[in-house]
Design a protein around this motif. Sequence first.
Motif: not given
Length: 312
Positions: A143-144, A146-147, A166-168, A170-172, A174-175
């Motif tokens: 995950l890290c 990927r984002h 913060r964007e990364a 938030n994506q992590i 969610a995943d």
Amino acid sequence: MTLAILCSGQGRQHREMFALTGDAPEAERLFAHAATLLGGGDPREFVRREPDEALHRNRAGQILCTLQALAAMAALGDAIPRGAIIAGYSVGEVAAWGVGGLFDAILTLDLVARRAEAMDAATHAGDGLIFVRGLTREQAGRLCERHGAAIAIVNPGDAFVIGGSREALNQIAADAGAMHGARIVALPVEVASHTQRLAGASVAFRETLNMAPVSFPSRNGARILSGIDAAPVVSRETGLDKLAAQISQTVQWADCLQACVEAGATGFLELGPGHALSGMAAEIAPTLPARSLDDFRSLQGIRSWLMRRLGS
């Protein structure tokens, strides 16, 4: 008893964090010096009156948490056995050098202030940390990757602190939720600690450490562990290299707790604030007693506990 002392990182600051240490005469000079680093405000009043946001700002948080560890050691020093094993979580590793006598206590407070300033100077707006439990190390790492984030701290029980934008994050989050992560929490920290986003802060802090007097080896026989590899500090220069590198490298906290056990620890005392580290110690070594200052109502209660454990 071989005592393992755990020095907490920031994140668990609270209004009553100095309830046990605030009146200890042995710690008065530490509170007075910390006040000069906090703009003149008494730390004991600072934690009671300032808004939560102020308690969790990076610089203030690092100073307050380090002060708690140093004040506790000052108040309890004569009850702490020689040869303790000392490990520190995040900024707690700098506190561990002070608790173990490698740094003078006043110097330790100055160093964490400089450390925080270097981190703030290197930080990108919006950076932070999240806590994720319930994924494997491989899943968290993917995950890290990927984002564009990084694992900041490896805790016991498939639990990780992850740092990035913060964007990364938030994506992590969610995943990780979609992968049925058991717990996902945004942490009240404003920097991506222990990731390469703070590589510049490691360089700056190492320059600060060049001028720091170090009493090595420790006069009280303490064994201080390095967070990035759980190895004991065996020399001034190597130890300082790792202490600076820790700002931008993954902290292997699960390994640090395991190293305490393998070094013969028969009990854990977390200096706080909070109970997070003693809880993790109980998880990794459930047959060993693990307590935090926050578990007690008085310093005498801690002394009594230590005496009982030392006599067992």
